[in-house]
Each structure stands twice: as C-alpha cells, then as structure tokens.
Design an enzyme around this catalytic site. Structure first.
Site, PDB file in Angstrom:
ATOM      1  N   GLY A   1       0.820  -1.213   0.000  1.00  0.00           N
ATOM      2  CA  GLY A   1       0.000   0.000   0.000  1.00  0.00           C
ATOM      3  C   GLY A   1       0.848   1.256   0.000  1.00  0.00           C
ATOM      4  O   GLY A   1       1.678   1.460   0.887  1.00  0.00           O
TER       5      GLY A   1
ATOM      6  N   VAL B   1      -1.772  -7.602  -4.303  1.00  0.00           N
ATOM      7  CA  VAL B   1      -1.445  -8.653  -3.337  1.00  0.00           C
ATOM      8  C   VAL B   1      -2.718  -9.430  -3.014  1.00  0.00           C
ATOM      9  O   VAL B   1      -3.765  -8.842  -2.724  1.00  0.00           O
ATOM     10  CB  VAL B   1      -0.838  -8.043  -2.051  1.00  0.00           C
ATOM     11  CG1 VAL B   1      -0.573  -9.132  -1.023  1.00  0.00           C
ATOM     12  CG2 VAL B   1       0.443  -7.292  -2.375  1.00  0.00           C
TER      13      VAL B   1
ATOM     14  N   GLY C   1      -0.474   4.345   0.117  1.00  0.00           N
ATOM     15  CA  GLY C   1      -1.321   5.458   0.567  1.00  0.00           C
ATOM     16  C   GLY C   1      -0.600   6.230   1.664  1.00  0.00           C
ATOM     17  O   GLY C   1       0.627   6.139   1.816  1.00  0.00           O
ATOM     18  N   PHE C   2      -1.361   6.982   2.456  1.00  0.00           N
ATOM     19  CA  PHE C   2      -0.743   7.767   3.533  1.00  0.00           C
ATOM     20  C   PHE C   2       0.049   6.863   4.480  1.00  0.00           C
ATOM     21  O   PHE C   2       1.155   7.203   4.902  1.00  0.00           O
ATOM     22  CB  PHE C   2      -1.815   8.489   4.362  1.00  0.00           C
ATOM     23  CG  PHE C   2      -2.467   9.645   3.655  1.00  0.00           C
ATOM     24  CD1 PHE C   2      -1.762  10.424   2.761  1.00  0.00           C
ATOM     25  CD2 PHE C   2      -3.789   9.967   3.904  1.00  0.00           C
ATOM     26  CE1 PHE C   2      -2.357  11.497   2.117  1.00  0.00           C
ATOM     27  CE2 PHE C   2      -4.400  11.039   3.268  1.00  0.00           C
ATOM     28  CZ  PHE C   2      -3.688  11.802   2.374  1.00  0.00           C
ATOM     29  N   GLY C   3      -0.543   5.709   4.828  1.00  0.00           N
ATOM     30  CA  GLY C   3       0.106   4.808   5.786  1.00  0.00           C
ATOM     31  C   GLY C   3       1.427   4.284   5.243  1.00  0.00           C
ATOM     32  O   GLY C   3       2.465   4.321   5.924  1.00  0.00           O
TER      33      GLY C   3
ATOM     34  N   GLU D   1     -19.050  16.875   2.570  1.00  0.00           N
ATOM     35  CA  GLU D   1     -18.278  17.563   1.525  1.00  0.00           C
ATOM     36  C   GLU D   1     -18.932  17.373   0.161  1.00  0.00           C
ATOM     37  O   GLU D   1     -19.046  18.316  -0.628  1.00  0.00           O
ATOM     38  CB  GLU D   1     -16.849  17.005   1.480  1.00  0.00           C
ATOM     39  CG  GLU D   1     -15.980  17.512   2.613  1.00  0.00           C
ATOM     40  CD  GLU D   1     -14.622  16.813   2.668  1.00  0.00           C
ATOM     41  OE1 GLU D   1     -13.720  17.373   3.281  1.00  0.00           O
ATOM     42  OE2 GLU D   1     -14.465  15.708   2.109  1.00  0.00           O
TER      43      GLU D   1
END
Ligand SMILES: Cc1cc2nc3c(=O)[nH]c(=O)nc-3n(C[C@H](O)[C@H](O)[C@H](O)COP(=O)(O)OP(=O)(O)OC[C@H]3O[C@@H](n4cnc5c(N)ncnc54)[C@H](O)[C@@H]3O)c2cc1C
Length: 273
Positions: A14, A82, A16-18, A174
C-alpha cells in the site's frame, strides 16, 4: 550491509498515507524497502470529492509512487495486486503468481466501502475511494444534467435532477456541498431547457446529526451551512432500500437518479489474510 550479507527486507503493501509514512519513518534505517501497490499512484483521497464534482482533475490529486520515492535508492516500487501472505514462508503472494520475500511486513491497504450487509446496493449507490470512483461519479453527475435537459416528462426530469447522498460523515457533507455548488454555480446558465440550480441535493443520515464524530457545535454549524447552500438535510432516518432510482428511508421513497454512498467503511480484505 555487512560482509555482503543481504540487508533486512521490509515489504510495505500500500502506497497510501500509511505506506508513505512508513517509508518516511524508515529513512536512514539499514533496510531495503519494497512498496507494492495495485495502482501506480499515491492518491490524496481527501480531495476525491473535488474530482467527482469537476473542480479538480485527476492528475491534481495523484502522483506516481515511483516518482515520490525516486530520491530513496533503497526503496523499490512494485505494481501488483497482493492476494495473500504466506506467514511461514515469509513472502507475499501477487495476483499474477509472483512472490515477494520479506523479513518484515507492513500492511497499509486502507479501507473500502461498507454496505452493512446490502452489497446489492453498491451498483446503484457507488462510493468514493479511488480515482476511478471519482471519475465515474463525475460522469454520472454530469450525465444526469444532460439527460434532464432532453427529458420532457416532468417526473422523470425531477428524478434526474435529484441527487441523494447517503451518510453525513465528512465525505457525505463535503460531497453534498460540492454537488449543490456544481448545480448552482458551475452549471448555472449552461443549459436551455433546465435550470440546474433547481436541482435537489438531499443528504440522508441515520444518526441525529451530521459529522457525528465532531463537536456538536460543529455539527450544527455544518448543517446550517449546508442548508444555506440549499442542501436538504434529513436526519434520524436510516436507509432501508436502494434501487437504481429510489432510496427508501423513514416512511418515504425518494425518486433520485443519482445516489451516492458515503455511509461507512470497512477494513480492506488484508485484515483476513
Ligand atoms: C473521500 C474521502 C475524503 C477524505 N477526507 C479526509 C480528510 O479530509 N481528512 C483526513 O484526515 N482524512 C480523510 N480521508 C481519510 C484518509 O484519506 C484515509 O484515512 C487515508 O487515505 C488512509 O490511508 P491508508 O494509507 O491507510 O489507506 P489508503 O490511502 O486507502 O491507501 C491504501 C493503498 O493500498 C493499496 N492497496 C489496497 N489493497 C491492496 C492490495 N491487495 N494489493 C496492493 N495494493 C493494495 C491501495 O491501492 C492504496 O494505494 C478521506 C477519505 C476519503 C475516501
């Protein structure tokens, strides 16, 4: 590396942010890192709603993961999906049959939409998590106005100009604000048979307030701000059915051609590997 021995191998699933935060934290560590993602880009998800409602283009919120780590020679990037982990053998399994060995594994695969046992609603009420979701939503929103322009039946036209958003967390709030701005500002004066500013945007929430995880004063502020923009906020009514062009909640059936799901997320399937 000592005496030609292999360095400790960290695999991160991943980007992403993590995943990116893990790469940043490992800066300077004596490790080789491989980040695997099924997409070639890191996505700034908080701005997805702006792509979905035409104020940003996809390239403004996505960057190739490879480019983001190009100054880190110890970080390799793999494009792959994965599908499993062999814990005993210490390798990850890729959809294409490939395997990647690891000494340490970081799973940062994010979340996906949750339909609370009603996965059959997903085709009618898609959510917003990926760039593909955002561009599909944008197409859906714009095509509703185009179809309304040519529709002569008043009931069908009304349904085409009715946009239902289910779930009043940050994403729903939003989106509701952005869809009403699309109708009332961006598309104003662009059509001849319809007035896009007459579109209804209805935000439906099962709980008693919008932005339930925020302070109550902020919920009140957000609700008032949305209503000033023209959004109809319906609270305390759980959705009980969704079809291609209806949403049932409380004791009413709303006819809406465009239905958007923003009601919940679930850990990615990686949690079960
Ligand atoms: C519309 C929207 C608005 C948001 N707004 C805000 C906000 O305003 N403020 C805020 O703080 N947060 C916001 N968030 C939440 C925030 O974006 C997430 O918390 C954050 O993206 C989570 O980061 P992550 O790295 O855990 O997962 P993700 O960012 O989802 O990254 C997971 C990565 O893993 C990859 N992946 C998943 N499964 C596999 C697999 N099997 N094989 C290979 N790769 C895989 C994915 O392609 C993805 O790149 C918002 C989220 C959304 C959807």
């Amino acid at each position: 590396m000592t005496n030609g021995a292999q360095r400790h191998r960290v695999v991160i699933i991943g980007g992403g942010f993590g995943g990116l935060a893990a790469i940043e934290k490992l800066k300077g560590a004596d490790v080789d890192i491989t980040v695997i993602d099924r997409r070639n880009h890191h996505l700034f998800q908080p701005l997805l709603y702006q792509v979905a409602t035409t104020s940003l283009s996809p390239s403004e919120i996505a960057w190739p993961i490879r480019m983001l780590v190009k100054h880190r020679p110890e970080v390799a990037t793999v494009l792959g999906n994965v599908t499993g982990i062999d814990k005993a053998g210490q390798f990850v399994e890729l959809e294409d049959g490939g395997r990647l060995p690891f000494d340490s594994l970081i799973i940062a695969t994010g979340a996906r939409h949750a339909y609370f046992g009603h996965d059959d609603w997903e085709p009618f009420a898609p959510g917003l998590k990926t760039l593909e979701d955002a561009t599909a939503m944008r197409r859906r929103l714009l095509l509703a106005f185009e179809a309304a322009e040519r529709e002569t039946d008043p009931d069908k036209r009304r349904a085409l100009l009715t946009f239902a958003i289910i779930g009043a967390g940050p994403t729903g709030v939003e989106l509701a604000g952005a869809v009403i701005e699309l109708a009332r500002i961006t598309l104003k004066n662009e059509f001849r048979s319809i007035h896009p500013e007459e579109a209804r945007v209805i935000l439906i929430e099962a709980g008693p307030r919008v932005l339930a995880n925020f302070r109550e004063s902020l919920s009140t502020y957000a609700k008032t701000a949305l209503e000033r923009l023209g959004v109809e906020v319906h609270l305390g009514q759980a959705v009980t059915d969704v079809t291609a062009d209806t949403v049932t909640y409380g004791d009413q059936v709303l006819h809406a051609h465009t239905i958007i799901w923003a009601a919940g997320v679930l850990a990615s399937p990686a949690a079960k590997w």
